[in-house]
Design an enzyme around this catalytic site. Structure first.
Site, mmCIF file in Angstrom:
data_model
loop_
_atom_site.group_PDB
_atom_site.id
_atom_site.type_symbol
_atom_site.label_atom_id
_atom_site.label_comp_id
_atom_site.label_asym_id
_atom_site.label_seq_id
_atom_site.Cartn_x
_atom_site.Cartn_y
_atom_site.Cartn_z
ATOM 1 N N ALA A 168 -22.432 -6.655 23.220
ATOM 2 C CA ALA A 168 -23.897 -6.738 23.157
ATOM 3 C C ALA A 168 -24.598 -5.402 22.959
ATOM 4 C CB ALA A 168 -24.423 -7.412 24.428
ATOM 5 N N SER A 169 -23.872 -4.351 22.645
ATOM 6 C CA SER A 169 -24.545 -3.076 22.389
ATOM 7 C C SER A 169 -25.413 -3.169 21.136
ATOM 8 C CB SER A 169 -23.531 -1.946 22.240
ATOM 9 O OG SER A 169 -23.082 -1.511 23.511
ATOM 10 N N GLY B 235 -17.365 -3.093 20.057
ATOM 11 C CA GLY B 235 -17.409 -1.851 19.301
ATOM 12 C C GLY B 235 -18.738 -1.614 18.608
ATOM 13 N N SER C 31 -13.064 -1.075 32.871
ATOM 14 C CA SER C 31 -11.945 -1.777 32.241
ATOM 15 C C SER C 31 -10.611 -1.323 32.821
ATOM 16 C CB SER C 31 -11.957 -1.504 30.738
ATOM 17 O OG SER C 31 -11.717 -0.120 30.496
ATOM 18 N N ASP D 171 -13.757 -5.525 34.055
ATOM 19 C CA ASP D 171 -14.046 -6.015 32.705
ATOM 20 C C ASP D 171 -12.734 -6.253 31.958
ATOM 21 O OD1 ASP D 171 -15.594 -6.676 30.493
ATOM 22 O OD2 ASP D 171 -15.765 -4.602 29.807
#
Length: 307
Positions: free
Chosen positions: A212-213, A181, A49, A82
């Site tokens: 998508a964690s 998060g 990022s 990202d």
């Protein structure tokens, strides 16, 4: 070897599998991700990022990835920006050697998003770099991205069709109900798979799942056992990730799971031996834990043995 993002994702799009896109902020995370790719024979989408670039330095980030590519020359690797927030940020990444960039103008009105994305696409494509954009808005916090629940909006499939056609973006991140998060759902997890399938049908390009964690039980347990606090956290269930891939998702962003797995092991060592100050004693088990999360995700999404 370093390749365009589209080279990896078009293959996944045609063959119907997902590729994990794993964030890194230091060498230890990057090394673990590459080791996982090598052991699972999986292509790699490595991303970072704007905040992580500020922390590492863009030349250092690119240099580390290129060095790892030399160590594992048989692995196709895309280096992705990202959540690039400006044209200038994307341009800087392209000039530095990134092979894929995301311009996130999803907080703008549709026409403004389209205009900025089209500008980035033209610049990046001229340099042989792939581009990702986002439609709809994901709730949650990630680096400098913060969206309240009231501002979160699911993607409009017809707008997605128009957006892709006019911008010529290579892959699209449609908002279908996830959030950034560790606190993704207040009630039962729910994603709009019908909306996803319609976006895939109308756009026919690789699609991306942000937020998508999964926060797997074993990772959560390790973190809690080490004294961490994840009260109220809830990830995307594994079966939802698999259903998303079936519905057309080909790039699955994963960051929070990696952070939690890594820090759990650092906390554990600190708790067990308070006199310990050899960084290798902290980072070696942390790398192993992160690598195992990545390997599990590669097998789950279907990218294992795709080289």
């Amino acid at each position: 070897m370093l390749v365009k993002g589209n080279e990896i994702l078009l293959k996944a799009h045609k063959e119907g599998y997902g590729v994990g896109a794993f964030n890194f902020v230091n060498f230890e995370m990057l090394n673990a991700i590459f080791e996982a790719g090598n052991e699972e024979n999986s292509p790699l989408f490595i991303q970072t990022s704007e905040g992580a670039i500020k922390y590492m330095g863009i030349d250092m980030a690119v240099g580390m990835v290129k060095t790892m590519c030399e160590r594992y020359p048989h692995i196709p690797v895309a280096l992705h920006l990202d959540h690039g927030t400006t044209f200038e940020s994307c341009e800087k990444a392209v000039k530095a050697g990134f092979t894929s960039v995301m311009i996130d103008a999803s907080h703008h009105a549709f026409e403004e998003n389209l205009e900025l994305t089209s500008k980035v696409v033209k610049m990046a494509h001229n340099a042989g770099v792939s581009v990702e954009a986002e439609l709809g808005r994901l709730m949650g916090i990630e680096d400098n991205i913060s969206v309240d629940e009231k501002d979160a909006v699911l993607v409009n499939p017809k707008e997605a069709e128009q957006f892709v056609k006019e911008s010529q973006v290579d892959y699209l991140a449609p908002a279908i109900g996830t959030s950034h998060g560790a606190f993704k759902f207040k009630g039962e997890p729910k994603l709009d798979f019908e909306r996803l399938q319609e976006v895939k049908r109308l756009t026919n390009i690789p699609l991306v799942l942000h937020g998508a964690s999964a926060i797997p039980d074993n990772v959560r347990k390790s973190y809690l056992d080490a004294g961490g606090d994840l009260k109220g956290s809830k990830g995307v269930p594994f079966e939802f990730l698999q259903e998303s891939v079936k519905g057309g998702i080909n790039k699955v962003n994963t960051d929070t799971d990696l952070r939690i797995a890594f820090i759990a092991e650092v906390r554990k060592v600190a708790n067990e031996d308070k006199s310990q100050f050899d960084l290798r004693k902290f980072f070696s088990p942390a790398q192993l834990a992160l690598k195992n999360v990545v390997k599990e995700r590669m097998k789950l999404l279907g990218s294992a043995n795709k080289i």
